[in-house]
Design a protein around this motif. Sequence first.
Motif, mmCIF file in Angstrom:
data_model
loop_
_atom_site.group_PDB
_atom_site.id
_atom_site.type_symbol
_atom_site.label_atom_id
_atom_site.label_comp_id
_atom_site.label_asym_id
_atom_site.label_seq_id
_atom_site.Cartn_x
_atom_site.Cartn_y
_atom_site.Cartn_z
ATOM 1 N N ALA A 174 0.826 -1.210 0.000
ATOM 2 C CA ALA A 174 0.000 0.000 0.000
ATOM 3 C C ALA A 174 0.863 1.266 0.000
ATOM 4 O O ALA A 174 0.496 2.280 -0.603
ATOM 5 C CB ALA A 174 -0.935 -0.008 1.206
ATOM 6 N N LYS A 197 -8.999 -1.738 6.946
ATOM 7 C CA LYS A 197 -10.290 -2.184 6.418
ATOM 8 C C LYS A 197 -10.188 -3.572 5.811
ATOM 9 O O LYS A 197 -11.069 -4.416 5.991
ATOM 10 C CB LYS A 197 -10.785 -1.178 5.377
ATOM 11 C CG LYS A 197 -12.164 -1.485 4.831
ATOM 12 C CD LYS A 197 -12.626 -0.406 3.863
ATOM 13 C CE LYS A 197 -14.023 -0.688 3.332
ATOM 14 N NZ LYS A 197 -14.463 0.374 2.377
ATOM 15 N N LEU A 246 0.292 4.887 -1.678
ATOM 16 C CA LEU A 246 -0.440 5.825 -0.829
ATOM 17 C C LEU A 246 0.446 6.396 0.270
ATOM 18 O O LEU A 246 1.435 5.770 0.665
ATOM 19 C CB LEU A 246 -1.628 5.102 -0.169
ATOM 20 C CG LEU A 246 -2.668 4.451 -1.086
ATOM 21 C CD1 LEU A 246 -3.565 3.532 -0.270
ATOM 22 C CD2 LEU A 246 -3.487 5.514 -1.787
ATOM 23 N N GLY A 259 -5.236 3.041 6.665
ATOM 24 C CA GLY A 259 -6.682 2.913 6.593
ATOM 25 C C GLY A 259 -7.122 1.804 5.660
ATOM 26 O O GLY A 259 -8.038 1.036 5.964
ATOM 27 N N GLU A 260 -6.452 1.717 4.517
ATOM 28 C CA GLU A 260 -6.792 0.671 3.545
ATOM 29 C C GLU A 260 -6.544 -0.711 4.121
ATOM 30 O O GLU A 260 -7.388 -1.612 4.012
ATOM 31 C CB GLU A 260 -5.981 0.866 2.272
ATOM 32 C CG GLU A 260 -6.234 -0.193 1.216
ATOM 33 C CD GLU A 260 -5.386 -0.012 -0.024
ATOM 34 O OE1 GLU A 260 -4.432 -0.799 -0.207
ATOM 35 O OE2 GLU A 260 -5.670 0.923 -0.800
ATOM 36 N N TYR A 278 -0.840 2.530 11.413
ATOM 37 C CA TYR A 278 -0.204 3.792 11.019
ATOM 38 C C TYR A 278 1.196 3.895 11.632
ATOM 39 O O TYR A 278 2.162 4.281 10.953
ATOM 40 C CB TYR A 278 -1.054 4.982 11.460
ATOM 41 C CG TYR A 278 -0.399 6.317 11.176
ATOM 42 C CD1 TYR A 278 -0.291 6.788 9.868
ATOM 43 C CD2 TYR A 278 0.130 7.084 12.210
ATOM 44 C CE1 TYR A 278 0.327 8.002 9.591
ATOM 45 C CE2 TYR A 278 0.749 8.299 11.947
ATOM 46 C CZ TYR A 278 0.841 8.748 10.642
ATOM 47 O OH TYR A 278 1.462 9.943 10.370
ATOM 48 N N ARG A 325 -6.337 0.658 13.087
ATOM 49 C CA ARG A 325 -5.755 1.630 12.165
ATOM 50 C C ARG A 325 -4.587 2.385 12.785
ATOM 51 O O ARG A 325 -3.568 2.631 12.120
ATOM 52 C CB ARG A 325 -6.830 2.616 11.713
ATOM 53 C CG ARG A 325 -6.353 3.614 10.666
ATOM 54 C CD ARG A 325 -7.451 4.618 10.325
ATOM 55 N NE ARG A 325 -6.967 5.572 9.332
ATOM 56 C CZ ARG A 325 -6.191 6.612 9.594
ATOM 57 N NH1 ARG A 325 -5.787 6.831 10.833
ATOM 58 N NH2 ARG A 325 -5.810 7.435 8.618
ATOM 59 N N SER A 331 -0.938 7.419 6.169
ATOM 60 C CA SER A 331 -2.260 7.427 6.808
ATOM 61 C C SER A 331 -3.296 6.685 5.977
ATOM 62 O O SER A 331 -4.093 5.896 6.500
ATOM 63 C CB SER A 331 -2.721 8.865 7.039
ATOM 64 O OG SER A 331 -2.802 9.579 5.804
ATOM 65 N N LYS A 332 -3.270 6.917 4.655
ATOM 66 C CA LYS A 332 -4.236 6.239 3.790
ATOM 67 C C LYS A 332 -3.887 4.760 3.635
ATOM 68 O O LYS A 332 -4.787 3.907 3.551
ATOM 69 C CB LYS A 332 -4.291 6.916 2.426
ATOM 70 C CG LYS A 332 -4.917 8.303 2.481
ATOM 71 C CD LYS A 332 -5.102 8.882 1.076
ATOM 72 C CE LYS A 332 -5.802 10.226 1.145
ATOM 73 N NZ LYS A 332 -6.011 10.816 -0.205
ATOM 74 N N ALA A 333 -2.605 4.431 3.616
ATOM 75 C CA ALA A 333 -2.203 3.032 3.540
ATOM 76 C C ALA A 333 -2.681 2.275 4.773
ATOM 77 O O ALA A 333 -3.199 1.157 4.682
ATOM 78 C CB ALA A 333 -0.684 2.923 3.413
#
Length: 222
Positions: free
Chosen positions: A188, A203, A192, A199-200, A213, A209, A195-197
Amino acid sequence: MTPYHDHNADAVRPGLIARMASEVIALVSDAGTPLISDPGFKLVRDARAAGHAVTTIPGPCAGIAALTLAGLPTDRFLFMGFLPSKQQARAQAIAEIASIRATLVFYESGPRLSACLAALAEGLGEREAAVAREITKKFEECVTGTLTELAARYADSPPKGEIVVVVAPPGEAAPATEEDADSALREALTRLPASKAAGEVAKKLGLDRRELYARAMELKDA
């Protein structure tokens, strides 16, 4: 009556649509509900496009009836119709649905049944399943067991009649490991920010999360 099936649908459909301007046209099936594993949906689509009203009268459906006999979860299911007959294409189709958390419903013929069950066992694992045939008729039966057991049962004695195969959804997935999380984060992070990695991956794997992070930042700095 005008025959309408896979082999003549494209040629017959324009004439049926034209007749709808002055006539009421009824699509009737001699094997369950029309449009289920047949080209009827194209007739509905084109009729609506031409401005004609379309209504339905509910009727019997072998796939739904088999679900009521199988004793497998019915809250979520996926109807797959007939799998491809060629081995490679069939294996690919099965691989595409292997992770779907739903009961699977297939139509099949007697001569192909054992090979179909064996391919499902190979692609989906040893799941519970049911083979229902001749539903609502004199020789109706619904045989349950694992996919491998059912494949062996029908290997030397292909059954007759219309057949539905119902397969249980996959079991609960094993919890993700630290190695799983790191591998997913590394991939990821190539696409990304941290932070977005996180989150992905949170999920996808069902992990925390904030912890992901922190780990993502460690991997970036490594």
